[in-house]
Every structure is written in C-alpha cells, then in structure tokens.
Enzyme design. Sequence first.
Site, mmCIF file in Angstrom:
data_model
loop_
_atom_site.group_PDB
_atom_site.id
_atom_site.type_symbol
_atom_site.label_atom_id
_atom_site.label_comp_id
_atom_site.label_asym_id
_atom_site.label_seq_id
_atom_site.Cartn_x
_atom_site.Cartn_y
_atom_site.Cartn_z
ATOM 1 C CG HIS A 72 -2.098 -0.706 1.081
ATOM 2 N ND1 HIS A 72 -3.320 -0.582 1.900
ATOM 3 C CD2 HIS A 72 -2.467 -1.758 0.176
ATOM 4 C CE1 HIS A 72 -4.211 -1.414 1.481
ATOM 5 N NE2 HIS A 72 -3.741 -2.509 0.433
ATOM 6 C CE1 TYR A 201 -4.951 3.477 9.337
ATOM 7 C CE2 TYR A 201 -5.449 3.505 11.597
ATOM 8 C CZ TYR A 201 -4.528 3.122 10.423
ATOM 9 O OH TYR A 201 -3.678 2.062 10.521
ATOM 10 N N PRO A 293 -3.641 0.098 19.075
ATOM 11 C CG PRO A 293 -5.581 -1.026 18.594
ATOM 12 C CD PRO A 293 -4.820 -0.479 19.673
ATOM 13 C CE LYS A 297 4.455 3.279 13.410
ATOM 14 N NZ LYS A 297 4.302 2.690 11.966
ATOM 15 C CE1 TYR A 385 -0.933 3.749 9.654
ATOM 16 C CE2 TYR A 385 0.103 2.941 7.628
ATOM 17 C CZ TYR A 385 -0.916 2.634 8.408
ATOM 18 O OH TYR A 385 -1.900 1.844 8.546
HETATM 19 C C1 PHB Z 1 -5.752 -4.608 10.977
HETATM 20 O O1 PHB Z 1 -5.844 -4.694 9.759
HETATM 21 O O2 PHB Z 1 -6.062 -5.513 11.831
HETATM 22 C C2 PHB Z 1 -5.170 -3.247 11.452
HETATM 23 C C3 PHB Z 1 -4.642 -2.391 10.682
HETATM 24 C C4 PHB Z 1 -4.292 -1.056 10.978
HETATM 25 C C5 PHB Z 1 -4.403 -0.868 12.383
HETATM 26 C C6 PHB Z 1 -4.871 -1.666 13.193
HETATM 27 C C7 PHB Z 1 -5.218 -3.017 12.822
HETATM 28 O O3 PHB Z 1 -3.796 0.471 12.702
#
Ligand code: PHB
Length: 395
Positions: A72, A201, A293, A297, A385
């Site tokens: 990505h 997000y 989460p 990280k 990120y």
């Molecule tokens: C996930 O795909 O489970 C996932 C992706 C990004 C995050 C947290 C979890 O920041």
Amino acid sequence: MKTQVAIIGAGPSGLLLGQLLQKHGINNIIVERRSGEYVLSRIRAGVLEQGTVNLLREAGVSDRMDANGLPHDGFALAFGGRNVRIDLAGLTGGNNVMIYGQTEVTRDLMDARAKSGATTFYEASDVRIHNVDSKHPYVSFVENGETVHLECDYVAGCDGYHGISRQTIPDTIIKTFEREYPFGWLGIISETPPVSDELIYASHQRGFALCSMRSETRSRYYIQVPLDEKVEDWPDEKFWAELKARLPEETAAKMITGPSVEKSIAPLRSFVAEPMQYHRLFLVGDAAHIVPPTGAKGLNLAASDVHTLYQLMLKIYKEGRTDLIERYSDTCLRRVWKAERFSWWMTSAMHKFSDKDDFNSRMQRAELEYYTGSEAGMTVIAENYAGLPYEKLEP
Ligand code: PHB
Ligand code: APR
C-alpha cells in the site's frame, strides 16, 4: 541441555529472532508455554513497515508474503465528511507498507523453524529464568512432566505482556510507564471485498472507525466502543450500521456487508518498561512495550527490537564484541518512545473521549485539519506511519 541464546516465547518476536540467529549459525532454543495452534489462533494487526518486510526477507521467510501481501502506497484519514489521502510513497521518498496478517507472518516463521530443525518446546510450564546477572544463566521449565534445565549465554525475553521475563527484572531496577484509554476496539473479519483499496482511519462524533483488510476478498473493520461493551451486544447488523454511520457518505455507500467470521473486543493501552535489559536478559516486543493499535505499530516495534538484538548477537558471536551489550536498551527505547508517541497521538486525535462538543473535540478537529493541511504536516504522519529508520548499535 545447552544453547547459546534461550528464547522465551514463540510469538512473532521469538520466532523471528530465532530464524535470524539460525541463519548465522547461532544456536537457539525457544520455550513457549502454549501450543503452536493456540499461538496461531490469536488474531492481530496486519500492517508491516518496510523495515519489517526487509527483516522478514533477510530471515528467508518472505515467499508467501511477497506473493500474497498487498503493498500500500497510502491510506486515508476521514473526518468532517471527507477522506484525506496520506501519500506514503510520495511523501517519504518511496516508502510503503505491506498488508499481510500477523497470523500469516507467524505461520511462515513457524514453518521455516520446523524446516530448519531448530528446537522449540511448546506447552512448557513453570518457565523460569535464573542467574542472568552471572556468566551462566539458565532457564528451567517442565515439559511432559520432566524438569528441563537449559543452560545458555543469553536470554531473549520474547514472552509478551503477560510473560515472566519482565518480572524477572528486580522492582528496584525496572520502571514502567502506562496509559489506559477509556474505550476499546470492536473488530470483525468478513468475507467481503474491502470498501476501499487503501486503509481508512475515521474520526467521527460517534467515535473512531477503521476500515482495513486481509486480502482483496477479506475485510477487517473496527469501531471504537465503551470498555464495558460485550461482543453479544453487537449483532452484525448493528455493527455494520454503526460503522457506516462513522464514515464519509460516499464511502458508506460503497460498503459491501456480510456475515462476520470473527468478532472480538480489545482494550487500548500504552505501556513501556525501562530498561529493556538486565545483565544477560533482553526484553523484546510486547514483553517491554504495548501500543494502542491506531498506528499499527505493535508488530513493527517488535521487529525493530529483534533487529537490534540480532545485530548485537552478530557482534558478540561473529566479532567477539561484548562491549556493545549495554547499548541494547537505549537503542531500542529511543525508537520505542517515538512509536509510542505516534500511536498515542493518532489515538488521542481520532477517538471520541466525551459526549460533549467541548474544547477537546475542537482541538482534535484542529489537530487533524492542521496536519493534513500542509505537506509538512502530512509528511510527519507519513514518515511515522511508514516507519522511522532503525538505529545502529554504534554510529
Ligand atoms: C488490522 O488490519 O487489523 C489493522 C490495521 C491497521 C491498524 C490496526 C489494525 O492500525
Ligand atoms: N513462558 C513461555 N512463553 C510464554 C510465557 C512464559 N511464561 N508467557 C507468555 N509466553 C508466550 C505467549 O504464549 C506468546 O506466544 O510468549 C509469546 C508472546 O507473543 P506475543 O504476545 O505475540 O508477543 P511478541 O512476540 O512480542 O509479538 C509482538 O506486538 O502488538 C503486538 O500484535 C503484535 O502480537 C504482536 C506483538
């Protein structure tokens, strides 16, 4: 029984470290208290930084990831009814992330370890670490009713937040730093195509939401929920309705829903233990730190600790350099705290903390508008990120 490095825990940290050491002929034995199936049943995040991807390649466990993982080049922050794209590759000079589930990473590492013939003790009980402040540490545990004494040069504590490694460090030496957030994430997996090619997000008055994926046909979605909420309170219909309500309209309209195949709630917390070493014992990954989460990280920080310990072990066993041992903790912690900062920042800026349309809510909105309003701001988000650089043990 004897080995050079005794590794406690067969999660991603322990398995990756073991594989890298194995490649260089550094003998290691892993002691894990659960079964292999249990370790694989834990569903965790799925975003790998470039550094993690490189390390998995170096360990020789990247074939499936390179074939099935999804690179990505960006992701979106959704707020105020729109999606703002963070162009990871464009803003960082070409860095990107790989979407590949932690369960798959763990499976690949387990398969590679089985092939390499290295020893792993699963379902070990009463695991204890002894004499790490001497030149002759050993690990004891009970396997099939027999007590095993494993003599070693060093112990890698890769046994997660609930492990015994951290507890082996005397209270007078270890200091912990913690923040608990007053909410959790309710997450589901569904066999539906992801709503977007890239992660979204979302920050909304109703609460945070995240659209992620495991593949082109498997989605992973999360919504922020109060801590006392139960999975049973969230039938699929209610989950989908709430998720859509928190996304920009154009995104919600594209959402393909379906039955969930997994559903669970996880609390959010920030945690760091200092120092990350005690004489010949080194803490690695979740044993030393937890991040919420939001910045994806957790696994990546574990990988950067593994990288540091692996470099140290190469210095010790290949160059006879024992003088760098004391640098492990500080080297790791500098990067750990930066990742803690980013995870805390994203969590703080994007979640709902109160029902009031108050000062904090306005600050959150200003924060998101400010960072996404300039290339400098977006670069800050992108470089964190995609993953900050690994530090060397010596300049
Ligand atoms: C996930 O795909 O489970 C996932 C992706 C990004 C995050 C947290 C979890 O920041
Ligand atoms: N003895 C032996 N093994 C133990 C003990 C013990 N006393 N206590 C725990 N373990 C094992 C656990 O059963 C688990 O398999 O140690 C392993 C630790 O694995 P994880 O908790 O996955 O931690 P780690 O390997 O550091 O993985 C990095 O960061 O944020 C997360 O999602 C990310 O899980 C990932 C983690």
